[in-house]
Design an enzyme around this catalytic site. Structure first.
Site, mmCIF file in Angstrom:
data_model
loop_
_atom_site.group_PDB
_atom_site.id
_atom_site.type_symbol
_atom_site.label_atom_id
_atom_site.label_comp_id
_atom_site.label_asym_id
_atom_site.label_seq_id
_atom_site.Cartn_x
_atom_site.Cartn_y
_atom_site.Cartn_z
ATOM 1 N N LYS A 78 24.404 28.211 43.642
ATOM 2 C CA LYS A 78 24.895 29.577 43.849
ATOM 3 C C LYS A 78 23.975 30.280 44.838
ATOM 4 C CE LYS A 78 27.984 32.540 42.295
ATOM 5 N NZ LYS A 78 29.366 32.269 41.908
ATOM 6 N N VAL A 179 40.700 37.710 40.798
ATOM 7 C CA VAL A 179 41.121 36.923 39.641
ATOM 8 C C VAL A 179 42.052 37.745 38.737
ATOM 9 C CG1 VAL A 179 40.358 35.618 37.628
ATOM 10 C CG2 VAL A 179 38.963 35.604 39.700
HETATM 11 P P1 NAI Z 1 36.435 41.055 42.568
HETATM 12 O O1 NAI Z 1 35.234 41.749 43.092
HETATM 13 O O2 NAI Z 1 37.576 40.745 43.475
HETATM 14 O O3 NAI Z 1 37.031 41.903 41.341
HETATM 15 C C1 NAI Z 1 36.265 42.374 40.294
HETATM 16 C C2 NAI Z 1 36.898 43.696 39.847
HETATM 17 O O4 NAI Z 1 36.276 44.114 38.642
HETATM 18 C C3 NAI Z 1 36.719 44.834 40.860
HETATM 19 O O5 NAI Z 1 37.980 45.392 41.136
HETATM 20 C C4 NAI Z 1 35.795 45.814 40.140
HETATM 21 O O6 NAI Z 1 36.071 47.151 40.482
HETATM 22 C C5 NAI Z 1 36.121 45.525 38.691
HETATM 23 N N1 NAI Z 1 35.085 45.888 37.742
HETATM 24 C C6 NAI Z 1 33.755 45.712 37.815
HETATM 25 N N2 NAI Z 1 33.147 46.148 36.698
HETATM 26 C C7 NAI Z 1 34.133 46.602 35.895
HETATM 27 C C8 NAI Z 1 34.160 47.162 34.588
HETATM 28 N N3 NAI Z 1 33.036 47.366 33.892
HETATM 29 N N4 NAI Z 1 35.351 47.514 34.053
HETATM 30 C C9 NAI Z 1 36.496 47.335 34.740
HETATM 31 N N5 NAI Z 1 36.535 46.807 35.983
HETATM 32 C C10 NAI Z 1 35.374 46.438 36.540
HETATM 33 O O7 NAI Z 1 35.894 39.740 41.851
HETATM 34 P P2 NAI Z 1 36.714 38.424 41.488
HETATM 35 O O8 NAI Z 1 36.657 37.464 42.607
HETATM 36 O O9 NAI Z 1 38.038 38.818 40.914
HETATM 37 O O10 NAI Z 1 35.807 37.791 40.335
HETATM 38 C C11 NAI Z 1 35.809 38.357 39.034
HETATM 39 C C12 NAI Z 1 34.920 37.513 38.133
HETATM 40 O O11 NAI Z 1 35.386 36.173 38.109
HETATM 41 C C13 NAI Z 1 33.457 37.437 38.580
HETATM 42 O O12 NAI Z 1 32.638 37.357 37.431
HETATM 43 C C14 NAI Z 1 33.400 36.127 39.345
HETATM 44 O O13 NAI Z 1 32.098 35.587 39.367
HETATM 45 C C15 NAI Z 1 34.335 35.289 38.516
HETATM 46 N N6 NAI Z 1 34.926 34.181 39.234
HETATM 47 C C16 NAI Z 1 35.664 34.394 40.363
HETATM 48 C C17 NAI Z 1 36.221 33.333 41.022
HETATM 49 C C18 NAI Z 1 37.134 33.547 42.174
HETATM 50 O O14 NAI Z 1 37.842 32.603 42.540
HETATM 51 N N7 NAI Z 1 37.188 34.719 42.776
HETATM 52 C C19 NAI Z 1 35.975 31.939 40.583
HETATM 53 C C20 NAI Z 1 35.277 31.837 39.333
HETATM 54 C C21 NAI Z 1 34.754 32.927 38.715
#
Ligand code: NAI
Length: 347
Positions: A78, A179
């Site tokens: 990472k 996601v």
């Molecule tokens: P992203 O940044 O696109 O979306 C995350 C969302 O969560 C944002 O809209 C943010 O405003 C919101 N957020 C943050 N804290 C919050 C809270 N306390 N309450 C409500 N909403 C909140 O990130 P993404 O790519 O969707 O990833 C989400 C999670 O999944 C992360 O932990 C990431 O490490 C994990 N992940 C993502 C992958 C991917 O393909 N994008 C693959 C594997 C894991």
């Protein structure tokens, strides 16, 4: 450093600095026992360097676990860049990061993560070929991580609730980004009822408009009376306080490192709540990366990612027999596979 609770025998950890571009980054390679390390590059305004260190170590280790539980010939790594994506991310900074990665000659392959995008990987590819999403097919928005979470959820619902369909299932989704948003789409198509929250009100409004999700304030999403809670934001959401508050019967989401401490899983089980290990549910991106090198047609990729459902079912069945939680069993499996890999490598 070696005594850090999250260090867990990392093979390598480097600190990268480039004053010209402003790069301040950490890259962890947890294990290459099963194959080259694969992992996302996160960009985040960390509160402290310690917080960034903790994040890189835990996330990198999680990638090793994802690969091992899915039997992929990959290891875990990472990268984290310390900074605010909207303000600090520049092509020069990304290229600087890419130069560091290129120096490993493929021992680490970088993907996108929170705070970085496929477009950022394209900038990095000017400098290094060792990035995910390098093929045209990989640029198609298949939402593989969400698809994998859906497969894991389906398996958990069948085993824990005895339901063969997701129709009428009440799901609370925390975080509506790459996601969480497509996951809402998949769930809605299956007839689930959605409750959702995001810190970004526009994202919440979008989920309401697209899928009829009932929007709740971010600090209430964990408390909803639902069948499934799906954490899809940042990590550490499950701690000793929230573990007592949660009313869902299943927790299955895409966020990495959902447990603030490993034993929270046991506490949840004692309350009758099934926790699907995060690294099982969210392995879709890693499976996708591997599959694309074999056959990158969308149907082949989605079929490969759907294996997460079978893996979850097997873990749940076996865990139920042995009195272990799903995570305890999955962790043990991973350790066995790594030990076997080390023996094979030493032979
Ligand atoms: P992203 O940044 O696109 O979306 C995350 C969302 O969560 C944002 O809209 C943010 O405003 C919101 N957020 C943050 N804290 C919050 C809270 N306390 N309450 C409500 N909403 C909140 O990130 P993404 O790519 O969707 O990833 C989400 C999670 O999944 C992360 O932990 C990431 O490490 C994990 N992940 C993502 C992958 C991917 O393909 N994008 C693959 C594997 C894991």
């Amino acid at each position: 450093m070696f005594e850090h609770p999250a260090f867990d025998d990392h093979e390598q950890l480097i600190v990268a600095r480039d004053p010209e571009s402003g790069l301040r980054a950490l890259i962890g390679i947890h294990s290459t026992v099963l194959g080259p390390a694969f992992g996302g590059c996160r960009m985040h305004r960390y509160g402290s360097e310690d917080a960034a260190l903790e994040d890189v170590l835990r996330l990198s280790r999680g990638m090793t676990y994802k690969a091992a539980i899915c039997d992929l010939p990959l290891g875990g790594g990472k990268a984290v860049i310390i900074g605010e994506p909207k303000q600090d991310k520049t092509p020069a900074l990304l290229r600087s990061m890419a130069r560091v990665i290129d120096g490993w000659h493929g021992r680490f392959v970088v993907a996108d993560d929170v705070g970085t995008t496929l477009a950022d990987l394209a900038v990095m590819r000017d400098v290094t070929p060792h990035t995910a999403a390098a093929t045209l097919a990989a640029q198609q928005p298949l939402a593989v991580t969400a698809y994998g979470v859906l497969a894991a959820m389906r398996a958990a619902v069948r085993r824990h609730l005895g339901w063969d369909s997701l129709s009428g299932l009440r799901v609370a989704v925390q975080g509506l980004g790459n996601v969480g948003f497509p996951l809402c789409g998949y769930l809605r198509r299956e007839g689930a009822e959605l409750v959702a929250a995001d810190l970004d009100r526009r994202r919440a409004d979008r989920a309401h408009a697209a899928f009829g999700a009932r929007i709740v304030p971010p600090d209430q999403v964990l408390d909803q009376e639902v069948d499934v809670l799906s954490p899809c934001a940042l990590g550490n959401v499950l701690d000793e306080v929230t573990a007592e508050r949660i009313r869902a019967r299943i927790i299955c989401g895409g966020a990495n490192e959902q447990l603030s401490r490993p034993d929270i899983d046991r506490r949840l089980q004692d309350r009758g709540i099934l926790y699907v290990p995060d690294y099982v549910a969210n392995a879709g991106g890693m499976i996708d990366f591997h599959q694309e090198r074999l056959d990158d047609r969308p149907e082949a990729v989605l079929r490969a990612v759907a294996r997460i459902g079978e893996i979850t079912t097997q873990l749940l069945d076996e865990a139920a027999l042995g009195g272990r939680t799903c995570k305890e069993l999955a962790d043990a499996r991973v350790r066995e596979r790594l030990a076997a890999g080390r023996r094979a490598r030493a032979a």
